[in-house]
Design an enzyme around this catalytic site. Structure first.
Site, mmCIF file in Angstrom:
data_model
loop_
_atom_site.group_PDB
_atom_site.id
_atom_site.type_symbol
_atom_site.label_atom_id
_atom_site.label_comp_id
_atom_site.label_asym_id
_atom_site.label_seq_id
_atom_site.Cartn_x
_atom_site.Cartn_y
_atom_site.Cartn_z
ATOM 1 N N TYR A 113 0.944 -1.065 0.005
ATOM 2 C CA TYR A 113 -0.041 -0.202 0.060
ATOM 3 C C TYR A 113 0.861 1.315 0.124
ATOM 4 C CZ TYR A 113 0.571 0.006 5.052
ATOM 5 O OH TYR A 113 1.355 0.397 6.448
ATOM 6 N N ASP A 170 -5.059 -4.164 2.587
ATOM 7 C CA ASP A 170 -3.736 -3.141 2.287
ATOM 8 C C ASP A 170 -3.424 -3.253 0.657
ATOM 9 O OD1 ASP A 170 -3.878 -2.469 4.848
ATOM 10 O OD2 ASP A 170 -2.211 -3.832 5.381
ATOM 11 N N HIS A 178 -10.515 -6.831 7.747
ATOM 12 C CA HIS A 178 -9.373 -6.185 7.420
ATOM 13 C C HIS A 178 -8.447 -7.107 6.500
ATOM 14 C CE1 HIS A 178 -6.367 -2.930 7.127
ATOM 15 N NE2 HIS A 178 -5.513 -3.728 7.644
ATOM 16 N N LYS A 179 -8.145 -8.411 7.090
ATOM 17 C CA LYS A 179 -7.193 -9.317 6.187
ATOM 18 C C LYS A 179 -8.068 -10.584 6.657
ATOM 19 C CE LYS A 179 -2.606 -7.056 6.927
ATOM 20 N NZ LYS A 179 -1.379 -7.076 7.141
ATOM 21 N N TYR A 232 -6.903 -11.870 9.901
ATOM 22 C CA TYR A 232 -7.595 -11.147 11.060
ATOM 23 C C TYR A 232 -9.065 -11.246 10.862
ATOM 24 C CZ TYR A 232 -2.995 -9.031 11.548
ATOM 25 O OH TYR A 232 -1.556 -8.793 11.668
ATOM 26 N N ASP A 264 -7.787 1.470 9.298
ATOM 27 C CA ASP A 264 -6.957 1.606 7.997
ATOM 28 C C ASP A 264 -7.565 1.015 6.789
ATOM 29 O OD1 ASP A 264 -5.970 1.070 10.701
ATOM 30 O OD2 ASP A 264 -3.937 0.426 9.910
ATOM 31 N N ARG A 285 -2.476 7.695 13.551
ATOM 32 C CA ARG A 285 -2.635 7.276 12.116
ATOM 33 C C ARG A 285 -3.861 6.600 11.661
ATOM 34 N NH1 ARG A 285 2.564 5.584 11.061
ATOM 35 N NH2 ARG A 285 2.247 3.444 10.831
ATOM 36 N N GLY A 305 -6.059 9.139 11.209
ATOM 37 C CA GLY A 305 -5.722 9.704 9.808
ATOM 38 C C GLY A 305 -6.115 8.981 8.545
ATOM 39 N N TRP A 306 -5.802 7.568 8.534
ATOM 40 C CA TRP A 306 -6.180 7.017 7.298
ATOM 41 C C TRP A 306 -7.883 7.046 7.179
ATOM 42 C CZ3 TRP A 306 -2.580 5.474 4.751
ATOM 43 C CH2 TRP A 306 -1.389 4.882 5.254
#
Length: 414
Positions: free
Chosen positions: A75, A125, A169-170, A173, A180, A255, A258-259
């Site tokens: 990413y 990602d 997310h993955k 996970y 994110d 962060r 932030g994402w």
């Protein structure tokens, strides 16, 4: 090194020198030993170009962005190269376009296969660098880029979901949504649907699915008291980092938020004006902006753990600050946020320049105090504690900071 790569490196080197030679009076600097050091990046350029050219100097091969030893589809190149593409559109400097193209050219083979990528990993990602292909394909019409985009879109169609429709997310996970993930996947998914999905019903379904991700993050991850959002949510509540009642992780990571902010302003660029979810995302963005502004430090920067600035070990961090600055500047410029948030962005940007930006004797710009990495779970296990976040590696020039810094610089015309 191949002839092609050698030519590309020489092109960059020539461009860097040409920038520094525009004004002879700015090309050298006298040191205490009466020697001179040639500036390879001119101080006359805007910060956006100075940082991008510094990244090219640090990583002449864009496949090695993020301090990699060998190429990997990931990413972080997508983040920096999206900023690079915007610079090219503004400046028409061929160096920037060539740098973007070189990544896709190296990572997508003649059949459209994405090197090092595994669809079976179902990792959000890996979608982010698809933005590079969205940018290049209309310009090049290279079928391999379209084929690679189709592969990434097929991942979105098969991505495992929580019971209420949130993307894991993955695959490794399970049942987890992270802030994110919305930035990694949703801008690509929205733009791909707009430009390449012909069936109107399918296109609308994708738009609805994109908006649902924001709805679910707001539902599951937002703290009603502070307005801040927790980094991760585990529907199963089985992870050690997850609150056994809510499934949330423990802290508000700079962060991570932030994402999420960048995801909102970037998706709003593409989501149709008449989509009913658009107004909701704008509402979420305004709630977000109010909450983030309340925890901004007097310097203009933001802490690594947002709401615990007075706690020992916490520090004012670059990547989250750059992301918030970009989010507020773009949100205000586009009318998603009140114009007053431009002042918040300018304060954040000044904080970065005054405190976290350094320039060496050659004119190469560095962004310091970047959190190198942070996540949840995995092996070794990341428990999401305060001590975990403040003790992860801190380094300079992490692309998760330099990319948003360039984007923020463009929004603020700096």
């Amino acid at each position: 090194m191949t002839l092609k790569k050698t030519f590309f490196s020489l092109t960059i080197a020539t461009c860097l020198v040409s920038f520094s030679c525009k004004d002879k009076s700015n090309t050298t600097e006298t040191t205490s030993e009466n020697t001179t050091t040639e500036l390879i990046i001119s101080e006359d350029l805007k910060w956006s170009e100075r940082m991008m050219l510094s990244e090219i100097e640090r990583f002449p091969d864009p496949t090695l962005l993020d301090f990699r030893e060998k190429p990997k589809w990931s990413y972080t190149p997508g983040l920096v190269l999206s900023a690079c593409a915007k610079l090219y559109e503004q400046t028409e400097n061929q160096t920037y376009y060539d740098y973007v193209y070189a990544y896709a050219d190296a990572m997508i083979d003649s059949t459209g296969t994405i090197k090092t990528y595994k669809l079976s990993n179902q990792n959000l990602d890996m979608i982010k660098s698809g933005d590079v292909l969205l940018y290049l394909y209309p310009k090049t019409k290279e079928e391999r880029f379209l084929t690679a985009m189709e592969t990434l879109n097929s991942q979105m169609e098969s991505q495992p979901k929580t019971s209420d429709g949130g993307y894991w997310h993955k695959k490794i996970y399970p049942y987890q949504m992270w802030l994110d993930g919305l930035y990694m996947a949703e801008p690509f998914h929205t733009e791909y649907a707009r430009d390449y999905v012909e069936d109107e019903a399918t296109k609308q379904k994708i738009y609805d699915d994109v908006v649902l991700q924001f709805d679910l993050i707001q539902k599951h991850s937002r703290d009603e008291k502070s307005g801040l959002l927790y980094h991760g949510w585990d529907e199963s509540k089985e992870q050690r980092w997850a609150n056994k009642d809510t499934g949330n992780s423990q802290h508000f990571w700079s962060r991570g938020m932030g994402w999420y902010g960048m995801a909102m302003v970037d998706v709003l660029d593409v989501l149709p004006e008449n989509h009913p979810g658009r107004a909701r995302i704008i509402e979420y963005l305004n709630q977000y902006a109010e909450a983030i502004t309340k925890v901004q430090h007097d310097s203009g920067l933001w802490y690594q753990v947002l709401d615990q600035g007075d706690r020992k070990g916490n520090y004012l961090e670059a990547t989250g600050t750059a992301m918030f600055t970009y989010t507020f500047a773009k949100g205000a410029n586009k009318g998603y946020l009140p114009k007053s948030y431009l002042n918040v962005a300018k304060k954040g940007y000044k904080g970065l320049i005054d405190n976290l930006i350094s320039v060496d004797e050659k004119g190469i710009v560095s962004l310091n105090k970047c959190c190198g990495v942070a996540g949840l779970g995995g092996n070794p296990y990341r428990d999401g504690s305060f001590d975990y976040y403040v003790n992860e590696i801190i380094r300079s020039n992490d692309p998760k900071g330099t990319g948003p810094f360039i984007l923020a610089s463009l929004e603020l015309n700096q």
